[in-house]
Scaffold this motif. Structure first.
Motif, PDB file in Angstrom:
ATOM      1  N   ARG A 838      70.721  31.152  51.010  1.00  0.00           N
ATOM      2  CA  ARG A 838      70.274  32.678  50.636  1.00  0.00           C
ATOM      3  C   ARG A 838      70.927  32.858  49.240  1.00  0.00           C
ATOM      4  NH1 ARG A 838      71.064  36.215  55.140  1.00  0.00           N
ATOM      5  NH2 ARG A 838      71.827  35.681  56.346  1.00  0.00           N
ATOM      6  N   ARG A 839      71.608  31.538  48.879  1.00  0.00           N
ATOM      7  CA  ARG A 839      71.531  31.470  47.005  1.00  0.00           C
ATOM      8  C   ARG A 839      70.870  31.226  46.602  1.00  0.00           C
ATOM      9  NH1 ARG A 839      76.387  31.129  43.709  1.00  0.00           N
ATOM     10  NH2 ARG A 839      76.118  30.158  42.177  1.00  0.00           N
ATOM     11  N   ILE A 840      70.026  30.076  47.319  1.00  0.00           N
ATOM     12  CA  ILE A 840      69.082  30.028  47.006  1.00  0.00           C
ATOM     13  C   ILE A 840      68.056  30.822  46.538  1.00  0.00           C
ATOM     14  CG2 ILE A 840      67.127  28.058  46.500  1.00  0.00           C
ATOM     15  CD1 ILE A 840      69.068  25.907  46.942  1.00  0.00           C
ATOM     16  N   MET A 841      67.795  31.664  47.405  1.00  0.00           N
ATOM     17  CA  MET A 841      66.488  32.391  47.684  1.00  0.00           C
ATOM     18  C   MET A 841      66.321  33.873  46.746  1.00  0.00           C
ATOM     19  SD  MET A 841      64.488  31.467  49.925  1.00  0.00           S
ATOM     20  CE  MET A 841      63.485  33.337  50.266  1.00  0.00           C
ATOM     21  N   GLU A 842      68.077  33.861  46.323  1.00  0.00           N
ATOM     22  CA  GLU A 842      69.007  34.436  45.836  1.00  0.00           C
ATOM     23  C   GLU A 842      67.843  34.740  44.637  1.00  0.00           C
ATOM     24  OE1 GLU A 842      69.683  37.857  46.497  1.00  0.00           O
ATOM     25  OE2 GLU A 842      70.139  38.041  44.504  1.00  0.00           O
ATOM     26  N   LYS A 843      68.289  33.544  44.005  1.00  0.00           N
ATOM     27  CA  LYS A 843      68.681  32.420  42.675  1.00  0.00           C
ATOM     28  C   LYS A 843      67.128  32.696  42.128  1.00  0.00           C
ATOM     29  CE  LYS A 843      72.866  32.367  41.483  1.00  0.00           C
ATOM     30  NZ  LYS A 843      73.803  33.010  40.623  1.00  0.00           N
ATOM     31  N   GLY A 844      66.148  32.389  43.290  1.00  0.00           N
ATOM     32  CA  GLY A 844      64.512  32.149  42.909  1.00  0.00           C
ATOM     33  C   GLY A 844      64.020  33.351  42.942  1.00  0.00           C
ATOM     34  N   LYS A 845      64.715  34.731  42.929  1.00  0.00           N
ATOM     35  CA  LYS A 845      63.389  35.549  43.525  1.00  0.00           C
ATOM     36  C   LYS A 845      62.811  35.770  42.461  1.00  0.00           C
ATOM     37  CE  LYS A 845      65.269  39.473  46.364  1.00  0.00           C
ATOM     38  NZ  LYS A 845      66.778  40.500  47.077  1.00  0.00           N
ATOM     39  N   THR A 846      63.359  36.195  40.486  1.00  0.00           N
ATOM     40  CA  THR A 846      62.271  36.479  40.022  1.00  0.00           C
ATOM     41  C   THR A 846      60.995  35.260  40.316  1.00  0.00           C
ATOM     42  OG1 THR A 846      64.012  34.656  39.002  1.00  0.00           O
ATOM     43  CG2 THR A 846      64.042  36.995  39.113  1.00  0.00           C
ATOM     44  N   ASP A 847      61.387  34.416  40.356  1.00  0.00           N
ATOM     45  CA  ASP A 847      60.049  33.147  40.199  1.00  0.00           C
ATOM     46  C   ASP A 847      59.815  32.685  41.681  1.00  0.00           C
ATOM     47  OD1 ASP A 847      60.529  31.694  37.910  1.00  0.00           O
ATOM     48  OD2 ASP A 847      62.760  31.448  38.755  1.00  0.00           O
ATOM     49  N   ASN A 848      59.754  33.721  42.413  1.00  0.00           N
ATOM     50  CA  ASN A 848      59.041  34.520  43.547  1.00  0.00           C
ATOM     51  C   ASN A 848      58.974  32.947  44.722  1.00  0.00           C
ATOM     52  OD1 ASN A 848      57.966  36.851  43.836  1.00  0.00           O
ATOM     53  ND2 ASN A 848      56.667  36.605  42.903  1.00  0.00           N
ATOM     54  N   ILE A 849      60.158  32.797  44.980  1.00  0.00           N
ATOM     55  CA  ILE A 849      60.745  31.845  45.905  1.00  0.00           C
ATOM     56  C   ILE A 849      59.584  31.605  46.804  1.00  0.00           C
ATOM     57  CG2 ILE A 849      62.837  31.998  46.910  1.00  0.00           C
ATOM     58  CD1 ILE A 849      63.805  28.911  45.873  1.00  0.00           C
ATOM     59  N   THR A 850      59.187  30.788  47.922  1.00  0.00           N
ATOM     60  CA  THR A 850      58.229  31.422  49.041  1.00  0.00           C
ATOM     61  C   THR A 850      59.040  30.333  49.788  1.00  0.00           C
ATOM     62  OG1 THR A 850      56.760  31.157  47.776  1.00  0.00           O
ATOM     63  CG2 THR A 850      56.889  31.249  50.124  1.00  0.00           C
ATOM     64  N   PRO A 851      59.810  30.407  50.674  1.00  0.00           N
ATOM     65  CA  PRO A 851      60.472  29.981  52.404  1.00  0.00           C
ATOM     66  C   PRO A 851      58.573  29.163  52.870  1.00  0.00           C
ATOM     67  CG  PRO A 851      60.512  32.221  53.053  1.00  0.00           C
ATOM     68  CD  PRO A 851      60.589  32.119  51.360  1.00  0.00           C
ATOM     69  N   TYR A 852      58.822  28.175  53.487  1.00  0.00           N
ATOM     70  CA  TYR A 852      57.920  27.290  53.908  1.00  0.00           C
ATOM     71  C   TYR A 852      58.261  26.864  55.626  1.00  0.00           C
ATOM     72  CZ  TYR A 852      57.662  23.061  51.411  1.00  0.00           C
ATOM     73  OH  TYR A 852      58.290  22.026  50.608  1.00  0.00           O
ATOM     74  N   GLY A 853      57.145  26.766  55.987  1.00  0.00           N
ATOM     75  CA  GLY A 853      57.368  26.210  57.654  1.00  0.00           C
ATOM     76  C   GLY A 853      56.805  24.502  57.449  1.00  0.00           C
ATOM     77  N   THR A 854      56.717  24.034  58.750  1.00  0.00           N
ATOM     78  CA  THR A 854      56.119  23.094  58.864  1.00  0.00           C
ATOM     79  C   THR A 854      54.424  22.810  58.916  1.00  0.00           C
ATOM     80  OG1 THR A 854      55.563  23.447  61.533  1.00  0.00           O
ATOM     81  CG2 THR A 854      57.578  22.624  60.272  1.00  0.00           C
ATOM     82  N   GLU A 855      53.787  24.090  58.523  1.00  0.00           N
ATOM     83  CA  GLU A 855      52.386  23.770  58.888  1.00  0.00           C
ATOM     84  C   GLU A 855      52.184  23.745  57.196  1.00  0.00           C
ATOM     85  OE1 GLU A 855      50.175  24.001  60.867  1.00  0.00           O
ATOM     86  OE2 GLU A 855      51.330  23.786  62.651  1.00  0.00           O
ATOM     87  N   ALA A 856      52.984  24.573  56.170  1.00  0.00           N
ATOM     88  CA  ALA A 856      52.172  24.042  55.002  1.00  0.00           C
ATOM     89  C   ALA A 856      53.261  22.364  54.485  1.00  0.00           C
ATOM     90  CB  ALA A 856      53.484  25.105  54.484  1.00  0.00           C
ATOM     91  N   MET A 857      54.122  22.369  54.571  1.00  0.00           N
ATOM     92  CA  MET A 857      54.355  20.718  54.920  1.00  0.00           C
ATOM     93  C   MET A 857      53.493  20.109  55.329  1.00  0.00           C
ATOM     94  SD  MET A 857      57.915  19.364  55.608  1.00  0.00           S
ATOM     95  CE  MET A 857      58.209  19.740  57.617  1.00  0.00           C
ATOM     96  N   ALA A 858      52.670  19.877  56.091  1.00  0.00           N
ATOM     97  CA  ALA A 858      52.170  19.321  56.565  1.00  0.00           C
ATOM     98  C   ALA A 858      50.472  19.129  55.317  1.00  0.00           C
ATOM     99  CB  ALA A 858      52.001  19.763  58.470  1.00  0.00           C
TER     100      ALA A 858
END
Ligand SMILES: [Zn+2]
Lengths: 1006, 96, 205
Positions: A838-858
């Motif tokens: 959550r902290r990294i998501m918060e700090k990454g807000k200004t850089d539009n941090i995107t959580p990604y799943g196994t599909e994008a990883m693959a």
């Protein structure tokens, strides 16, 4: 509702029996409301209501009635309950009557009395043994006939609705398990219980006592029921004795494990809230006493299957235990003394017993006197040769039997009767003894197979051991109990054997079949007749195992409980050999038909496999993650945003968003599922050298290295990054799918191959929550999240490892990359995982941090040409995958020797390449076969296959795949065809370099 | 169901164990000195005896030890168990 | 230095069951609850593994730290008010405490022998405690272990398959057992225990 006024129990005796006349029960059979009493079975209640016709037979659809009073019932099979709770093929003789019970007869259409399928009876010859094979197999018409025949020759049908009830399992342990609560089991339990041994006694019925419940025997000059009562009272007082009722042992397995089904709620309309319907017991006992009793055999004569013909013991049970008259005018036909016992019993219960037909010539004086007094005729040296009636028995023909039992006199006498009680002797219930591994032996003196040599710790006693008299049962129970407690180190208890009032026995004389015309049923459930056995013999199916399969003898749900002995003996006669030589088929579990429910227990539906969740699972769940199973783990596959529906289109949108968000700025993915292994000890480096193909001794502290592991046969096993935390301390990661097998492999190496190495390994997968932060902005975001740590290239270069702190939380940070971007893997103790994410998501807000799943990883790893599961498929070598640079030539390692074998050096081996569709848009299915010419004649020469693919690379804007093809990267620029015949897809593809994106790896530096 | 006695944890159901394989094959002690024949034998050649067989099981949900098991492949009877360094067949026959 | 307060993070640890458990009475309500279920959290768990049977020195250090001995027999544990040391394999133990101090650092600072591997597993295991008169019956539903009170005594421990999962089960008291399970499976096990406890009636705390 049925009022007591309409009580139709015309066959109910006015007194006696173990039924409670103050508790009437209403039930329905084939839709007709009926009444019985608490303590009844469905069978006894039907008989009380004078219902004799309960079903149609399997092949010939002949009218059938209730044949027995117990577990061995071959005929009276009904569909119990309705809708989702329907249970087909349930033995009416085993169903405890409950209020509201509904049962339907089976195997008839449209109803019991008018059954169109009875045509099968007229078409009798068609249905003789082996007719399927002879008539239809190989014929073009088989598929047409099959439907009709299977419908006609069938059992009840099942419901397709989901079973609404719950099932349970439990384990049990004891010193002595006693199976069966009859006179043998109870005597054994008392003996063993008094010694202090832990005893578990199980019985399939609600009431313990076995056959004593319905016989008129006296023990120590008191009715047997009193003996049962006092024995149970004492057993209940013993803390070391457990009694399990309604619990049927159905299998005896290796290592002395016995499985049983407890019918927790089968005697109720539906289970009580919070309780299960049935429970599977797995019992582990040191010693097992098999006190399962014996099963009476029918006699084989013409038309011996009509409703009204019943085992002699069953008639005694109905009159004594259930106070029901199974008929008004009875004849008894037997080859042993039980015929006389039955005659006396029935006559005393107000049934007009016309005669006892005894195939033997000598009659015991004791019975002669008794029967004379009761006015029952004795017809010795004779047999019933035919019966009359259609829906019920109306009469029988009796003729005298020749001395060799092979012919009868031409003169026969008709006797009218509506009940024929038959006894062909008793077969010990050796089923569990057989399951345990035993082979029963034929014992001529009792005309039965009895247990022989012991295979495990099973101890048959009493009737199941061939000791049929009450006094023998009690004696064997006591002796067996005493023997086992002594063997287990408990002290024997003085236990005197009680007295019984049994007359001396005139030995049985085996009588396997009675001459005569007409159908003589051997296996009444499967409609196997004596002539079927003759035919099998004629056609050469003379071993009992062949006989069984050719005729289906003993293959019904009753497993031939009443038929096997007669069938095998008839085969012996046909072969002209003795029964011992011909032998008997093996009984196998289960002893009774059992439902799938208790075997599955609670491991159904969502609970079929355990769900393993990462420490960040709740965040994923709250933020639109669609989960995918990765082994037992649940992993986010992709994230839907703001209420997007989960459609294929939106999935593509999500994946594109995640890849572009990461490559364009920064993304974050949960990689907690990677296997993590802590390695410590002075020989850790040496150990890694031996299990990885590349070298480890020179790895600096604070550095990570990609490692490749092979199997002994040179095939790639797993890959991952391992870091050196200190001189003798490493931190290994494995792929998610191989985490368990890599750990086991390493333990094997340490415990079996190299116990001299000082290495201690331990799985720490669950200790750490792990997240990879990737993309050009990853350093910035991480910098903001940590506590002023130096994350510069100098402090944390590519493949560097540091211990840092995130708001006071200790973290292990690795600068490694699967996506090809500047990336970090952050490991924190799992309970802090969600916080740090959550902290990294918060700090990454200004850089539009995107959580990604196994599909994008693959997709990102395919864009970078990194190998994964599709390539590590258990068939590929390092050279196939372009990983030869990881093979050290300076040291030994697992798999090294076989890497050099001929097959691996074959230049034609398929090797890793990239593939793109010529048209720039066709999706290439993983698993497609690569061929030169899709129109070549079959079998088409195969060049390779597609190992993994992305339907759309958001970075390259077209589909990309990895594949293995003969010639590998030498073929770059060529075009071939990817074909998936199963899906009718064929696409032309171009062979390219497997690294699609950023070939120089510049993006690793941000 | 087979019950197996882990030398450490005691008698347990086989569901606590993973079957590993033949325990009579020993990895060449000096890998570089072993010839092709020895490697081939170690990796590929497995007897399939009718009767007594010495095999490895790992006590996977227990103490994670590798357990050597002497088992009769006909009766499934577990005759003896021990540690990887034990020669169970030898001690079994000596006791007989 | 033994009682030195080491620095633990100020952030609250979130258990695997956090926010997933409803407390109250469930299942069969006709009787007193036969089962009580609760989670022990947060815990400090440190694994120690020695290369060979432990040295006298090692045993002494542990005894000094915790005031009792390392259990040397399989399937046993030693326990004080605060600390529980459990045998988990040949020459391997875990030390468990409610988290009040940085146990791993403490142990590392005291055990000087380099052949001892010290691994922090505080977050790797969840601990579910089951109490109540039906506890042993419930355990029999999930594990093929003889839980008879004269066989499975207080301080007895087993690592076994429990409801198809790897678990470490320790007897703390007559009817009170502590079950250690891999964190990722904690919720799954909790639900299985609840299902199995339905017929006895249970209370979650
Ligand atoms: Zn073990």
């Amino acid at each position: 509702m049925l009022s007591t006024k309409n009580n139709q129990q015309t066959k109910r005796l006015s007194s006696g029996g173990l039924i409670d006349r103050s508790k009437p029960i209403t039930f329905k059979f084939d839709g007709k409301p009926l009444m019985g009493y608490d303590g009844d079975t469905l069978a006894s209640a039907l008989l009380a209501n004078n219902i004799k016709l309960v079903g149609r037979s399997f092949k010939y659809h002949r009218p059938r009635g209730i044949y027995t009073a117990g577990t061995e019932e071959p005929n009276a099979l009904v569909a119990l309950r309705s809708n989702a709770r329907t249970e087909p093929n349930t033995r009416a003789t085993n169903i405890e009557l409950f209020d509201g019970l509904e049962a339907k007869s089976q195997n008839r259409w449209p109803n019991l009395f008018l059954d169109f399928m009875q045509i099968n009876n007229l078409a009798g010859p068609l249905f003789t043994a082996g007719f399927y094979y002879k008539t239809f197999m190989g014929m073009p018409g088989w598929h047409f006939y099959e439907h009709f025949i299977r419908k006609a020759a069938g059992m009840g049908s099942t419901e397709l609705e989901r079973d609404p009830d719950a099932y349970d399992k439990k384990n049990a342990f004891c010193d002595i398990l006693i199976i069966g609560g009859g006179p043998t089991g109870l005597s054994a339990a008392l003996t063993a219980g008094r010694s202090g041994a832990r005893v578990l006694i199980i019985d399939s019925s609600k009431l313990l006592g076995g056959q004593l419940l319905w016989e008129l025997d006296q023990i120590d000059s008191k009715p047997a029921l009193q003996w049962i009562e006092s024995t149970l009272e004492e057993l209940k007082e013993m803390k070391n004795v457990t009694i399990a009722r309604r619990t049927t042992a159905f299998g005896y397995y290796d290592s002395n494990v016995v499985n049983a089904i407890e019918s927790v709620s089968d005697h109720l309309p539906t289970p009580e809230p919070h309780t299960v319907r049935q429970r599977l017991w797995q019992i582990r006992a040191q010693k097992v006493i098999i006190a399962t009793g014996a099963t009476e055999r029918p006699l084989v004569f013409s038309n011996n299957d009509r409703p009204g013909i019943m085992l002699a013991s069953a008639t005694r049970r109905y009159v004594n235990q259930f106070a029901v008259k199974p008929g008004n005018r009875a004849v008894i036909f037997a080859n042993n003394d039980d015929g006389y016992k039955t005659a006396v019993n029935l006559a005393e219960k107000d049934i007009n017993v016309r005669a006892v037909v005894d195939s033997r010539t000598h009659v015991n004086q004791f019975w002669k006197t008794k029967l004379e007094k009761l006015g029952v005729e004795i017809i010795p040296g004779s047999a019933v040769i035919n019966t009359h009636g259609h829906f019920g028995l109306t009469g029988i023909d009796v003729a005298s039997l020749s001395a060799d039992q092979k012919s009868t006199s031409s003169q026969s006498t008709f006797m009218s009767a509506d009940l024929l009680a038959i006894s062909g002797g008793w077969s010990p219930n050796v089923h569990l003894y057989c399951h345990a591994g035993g082979r029963p032996q034929y014992e001529a003196s009792v005309a039965a197979f009895i247990p022989g040599v012991r295979s495990q710790s099973e101890y048959p006693a009493g009737a199941s051991n061939g000791a049929f008299s009450l006094i023998d049962c009690v004696t064997e129970g006591i002796n067996c109990g005493n023997q086992l407690v002594t063997e287990l180190g408990f002290s024997k208890t003085g236990f005197s054997i009680p007295q019984t009032d049994e007359p001396t026995v005139t030995p049985i004389k085996a009588l396997w079949r009675i001459p005569g015309k007409g159908k003589k049923f051997v296996d009444i459930q499967d409609d196997v007749t004596e002539s079927d056995i003759k035919l099998a013999h004629q056609e050469g199916y003379i071993s009992v195992e062949h006989l069984k399969r050719y005729t289906t003898l003993g293959m019904g749900t009753d497993q031939g409980k009443t038929s096997n002995m007669n069938g095998h003996a008839i085969m012996a006669e046909e072969r002209g050999e003795d029964i011992e030589t011909v032998g008997t088929t093996m009984f196998r579990p289960p002893y009774i038909p059992i439902a799938m429910g208790p075997l599955a227990g609670r491991d159904i539906g969502q609970s079929y496999s355990a769900k393993r969740k990462s420490a960040i699972h709740n965040w994923h769940h709250e933020n639109g993650a669609i989960f995918v199973d990765a082994g037992q783990w649940l992993r986010p596959q992709y994230y839907l945003k703001n209420g997007e529906a989960n459609t294929t289109e939106n999935m593509d949108v999500a994946i594109t968003r995640e890849v572009q968000g990461t490559r364009g700025s920064v993304g974050i993915v949960d990689v907690s599922t990677l296997g993590k292994i802590d390695i410590q000890g002075a020989d850790s480096s040496e150990f890694l050298n031996r299990i990885y193909t590349n070298g480890w001794t020179k790895l600096a502290i604070g550095k990570a290295r990609y490692g490749l592991m092979l199997r002994e046969d040179g095939i790639v096993f797993d890959d991952g990054t391992t870091s050196r935390l200190s001189e003798d301390h490493y931190f290994m990661t494995t792929t998610t799918s191989n985490a368990a097998s890599v750990l086991s492999h390493m333990e094997y190496c340490l415990q079996v191959h190299w116990p001299d190495l000082d290495v201690k390994i331990s799985s720490v997968t669950e200790q750490w929550a792990a997240m990879a932060i990737a993309g050009p902005k990853s350093r910035d975001v991480l910098q903001k999240s940590t506590d002023e740590e130096d994350l510069s290239d100098e402090a944390l270069p590519f493949m560097g490892v540091n211990q840092i702190s995130i708001n006071g939380i200790p973290a292990l940070i690795f600068r490694i990359s699967f996506s090809g971007e500047l990336a970090y893997e952050v490991n924190v103790p799992a309970d802090y995982g969600e916080y740090v994410w959550r902290r990294i998501m918060e700090k990454g807000k200004t850089d539009n941090i995107t959580p990604y799943g196994t599909e994008a990883m693959a997709i990102m790893r395919i864009e970078k040409g990194h190998v994964a599961g599709g390539e590590l498929d258990g068939r590929t070598t390092p050279d196939d995958l372009g990983l030869n640079k990881l093979i050290s030539s300076k040291k030994e390692f697992i798999g090294r020797r076989l890497l050099k074998r001929e097959g691996f050096l074959d230049p034609k081996r398929p090797k890793l390449v990239g593939l793109i569709p010529i048209d720039g848009k066709s999706r290439i299915r993983t698993g497609s076969i690569l061929v030169k010419d899709p129109n070549a004649s079959l079998p088409m020469p195969k060049l390779g296959h597609v190992s993994s693919g992305a339907y759309l690379s958001p970075t390259l804007k077209h589909p990309i795949s990895l594949g293995l093809i003969t010639g590998g990267t030498d073929r770059i620029g060529e075009t071939v065809w990817a074909t998936s015949p199963l899906h009718g897809e064929t696409n032309e593809v171009k062979i390219v370099d497997p690294v699609f994106y950023d070939k120089q790896g510049e993006r690793l530096n941000g | 169901m087979i019950r197996i006695k882990c030398p450490y944890c005691g008698l347990r159901d086989h569901s606590e164990f993973n079957y590993i394989g033949d325990a009579t094959k020993i990895r060449p002690v000096s890998p570089e000195l072993a010839n092709d024949e020895e490697w081939f034998d170690y990796i590929y050649i497995r007897d399939n005896p009718r009767g007594v067989h010495q095999e490895y099981w790992q006590h996977i949900t227990g103490c994670r030890s590798y357990v050597k098991v002497l088992r009769d492949t006909v009766t499934h009877e577990v005759l003896k168990t021990g540690l990887p360094s034990d020669d169970l067949l030898f001690s079994y026959e000596a006791e007989k | 230095m033994v009682d030195k307060d080491c620095n633990l993070p100020q952030i609250k640890r979130l258990s695997a069951l956090d926010g997933q458990i409803e407390s109250g009475r469930f299942g069969n309500l006709k009787t007193e609850p036969g089962i009580l279920i609760k989670e022990n959290h947060p815990l400090s768990i440190v694994q120690l593994e020695t290369r060979k049977p432990p040295t006298k020195d090692f045993l002494k250090v542990i005894k000094n730290l915790f005031e009792f001995d390392v259990p040397l027999s399989p399937n046993t544990s030693n326990v004080s008010d605060k600390t529980h040391i459990i045998w988990t394999g040949p020459n391997r133990w875990i030390i468990v405490e409610p988290e009040t101090r940085d146990l791993t650092s403490l142990v590392k600072s005291q055990v000087k022998e380099t052949t001892v591997a010290i691994v922090d597993l505080s977050h790797a295991r969840s601990s579910i405690e089951i109490d109540g008169v039906m506890t042993r019956e419930l355990l029999l539903k999930g594990a093929a272990i003889d839980f008879h009170p004269e066989v499975f005594l207080v301080k007895h421990c087993v690592q076994t398959t429990f409801f198809n999962l790897s678990a470490l089960i320790c007897c703390l008291d007559e009817n009170r057992f502590n079950i250690f399970i891999a964190r990722g499976f904690a919720l799954d096990l909790w639900q299985k225990v609840q299902e199995a406890a339905e017929e006895f009636g249970y209370e979650t705390l």
